[in-house]
Design a protein around this motif. Structure first.
Motif, PDB file in Angstrom:
ATOM      1  N   ALA A 124      24.928  30.566 -35.857  1.00  0.00           N
ATOM      2  CA  ALA A 124      24.378  30.859 -36.854  1.00  0.00           C
ATOM      3  C   ALA A 124      24.102  32.878 -37.352  1.00  0.00           C
ATOM      4  O   ALA A 124      23.614  32.603 -38.225  1.00  0.00           O
ATOM      5  CB  ALA A 124      22.913  29.958 -36.656  1.00  0.00           C
TER       6      ALA A 124
ATOM      7  N   GLY B  41      26.988  33.432 -39.205  1.00  0.00           N
ATOM      8  CA  GLY B  41      26.795  33.093 -40.410  1.00  0.00           C
ATOM      9  C   GLY B  41      27.723  32.744 -40.988  1.00  0.00           C
ATOM     10  O   GLY B  41      28.313  31.712 -42.031  1.00  0.00           O
TER      11      GLY B  41
ATOM     12  N   ARG C  21      23.599  28.002 -40.859  1.00  0.00           N
ATOM     13  CA  ARG C  21      22.422  27.836 -41.292  1.00  0.00           C
ATOM     14  C   ARG C  21      21.250  27.199 -40.775  1.00  0.00           C
ATOM     15  O   ARG C  21      21.503  26.459 -41.096  1.00  0.00           O
ATOM     16  CB  ARG C  21      22.156  28.279 -42.949  1.00  0.00           C
ATOM     17  N   LYS C  22      20.978  27.717 -39.995  1.00  0.00           N
ATOM     18  CA  LYS C  22      19.183  26.935 -39.994  1.00  0.00           C
ATOM     19  C   LYS C  22      18.277  26.400 -40.667  1.00  0.00           C
ATOM     20  O   LYS C  22      18.143  27.002 -41.526  1.00  0.00           O
ATOM     21  CB  LYS C  22      18.714  27.093 -38.242  1.00  0.00           C
TER      22      LYS C  22
ATOM     23  N   PHE D 261      20.880  21.790 -39.849  1.00  0.00           N
ATOM     24  CA  PHE D 261      21.840  22.860 -39.546  1.00  0.00           C
ATOM     25  C   PHE D 261      23.269  22.558 -40.514  1.00  0.00           C
ATOM     26  O   PHE D 261      23.347  21.480 -40.627  1.00  0.00           O
ATOM     27  CB  PHE D 261      22.527  23.136 -38.389  1.00  0.00           C
TER      28      PHE D 261
ATOM     29  N   GLY E 123      27.258  27.714 -43.281  1.00  0.00           N
ATOM     30  CA  GLY E 123      26.840  28.990 -43.670  1.00  0.00           C
ATOM     31  C   GLY E 123      27.863  29.685 -44.999  1.00  0.00           C
ATOM     32  O   GLY E 123      28.672  29.084 -45.394  1.00  0.00           O
ATOM     33  N   GLU E 124      27.301  31.087 -45.482  1.00  0.00           N
ATOM     34  CA  GLU E 124      27.998  31.495 -46.792  1.00  0.00           C
ATOM     35  C   GLU E 124      29.312  32.035 -45.595  1.00  0.00           C
ATOM     36  O   GLU E 124      30.194  32.555 -46.433  1.00  0.00           O
ATOM     37  CB  GLU E 124      26.923  32.389 -47.041  1.00  0.00           C
TER      38      GLU E 124
END
Length: 252
Positions: A54, A57, A60-61, A67, A70-71
């Motif tokens: 996290a 990246g 993402r939480k 979860f 992420g990006e």
């Protein structure tokens, strides 16, 4: 060497990938305890890896404690897709280089900047010395001027407002009105040239290409004493640009 106790670096990487795969299987997110059960990882290890991923990246939480991916992974995927697209058109650029004995360049207009995506050169076709970045030399290179000539008025004005017309050689066009006039009266349309405007002793020719909706330019650089070949170069560039555009526009 280590004594074999505890996870190795490779094991940690494998666990992180296994955890990301588990996260990716839950579109709406999954909590740490569920992810630990699904991956077979100790809960403490799962928490540690989730915090690390996290922070960087990769995941993402969510507000509810779950979860999701992420990006950063989206960025990696886009970069990989871009490399796959470029691999499709490198043979066309290499053929252009070999036929004209000239370095071949591919640029794109992205986020308001003219950026080099690929250069294919060789011992008999050396690239021009890129002593000034293409982002700041759009007014002085055939590739940059080709992009500028294809932009609408608003986008062109925006670029020129952010990039001074620096005097790179005695032949560089540094007047905005003169540059716009030249862009509108290119005798080799759709090809655009620079005649020692970026580097003395070198001239370049470029034509537009597209990667989907993204505008770009395909060009070559040659010694100034080979200017007599300019029509041959234009006639070779145009069909190659068509093949490059088709290759870049195919879905992966």
């Amino acid at each position: 060497m280590g004594n074999g106790e505890g996870p190795t670096l490779i094991t940690s990487v494998q666990r992180a990938f296994r955890l990301m795969e588990a996260v990716g299987a839950h579109e709406c997110g999954a909590p740490a305890k569920q992810l630990a059960r699904e991956t077979g990882l100790p809960l403490a290890t799962t928490y540690h890896l989730l915090r690390t991923l996290a922070h960087d990246g990769y995941i993402r939480k969510l507000n509810d404690g779950g979860f999701v991916l992420g990006e950063k992974l989206t960025t990696l995927h886009a970069g990989g897709r871009g490399q796959a697209l470029l691999s499709r058109v490198r043979p066309a650029l290499a053929a252009l280089r070999d036929e004209l004995s000239a370095a071949a360049y591919l640029t794109f207009y992205e986020d308001g900047e003219i950026r080099v995506a690929e250069i294919v050169d060789g011992p008999r076709a050396p690239r021009v010395d890129l002593w000034v970045g293409f982002e700041d030399a759009g007014h002085a290179t055939a590739l940059g001027k080709c992009v500028l000539s294809e932009l609408d008025d608003e986008a062109r004005d925006d670029y020129l407002a952010r990039h001074p017309l620096a005097d790179l050689t005695p032949r560089t066009i540094t007047g905005r009105a003169e540059l716009l006039r030249r862009l509108g009266t290119t005798p080799l349309t759709p090809a655009v040239t620079d005649m020692e405007e970026y580097a003395l002793g070198t001239f370049c020719v470029a034509v537009p290409v597209y990667s989907g909706e993204t505008l770009g330019a395909l060009g070559v650089s040659l010694r100034a004493d080979r200017i007599a070949r300019i029509n041959e170069i234009r006639n070779r560039l145009i069909p190659t640009a068509g093949r490059v555009t088709r290759g870049l526009s195919l879905t992966i």
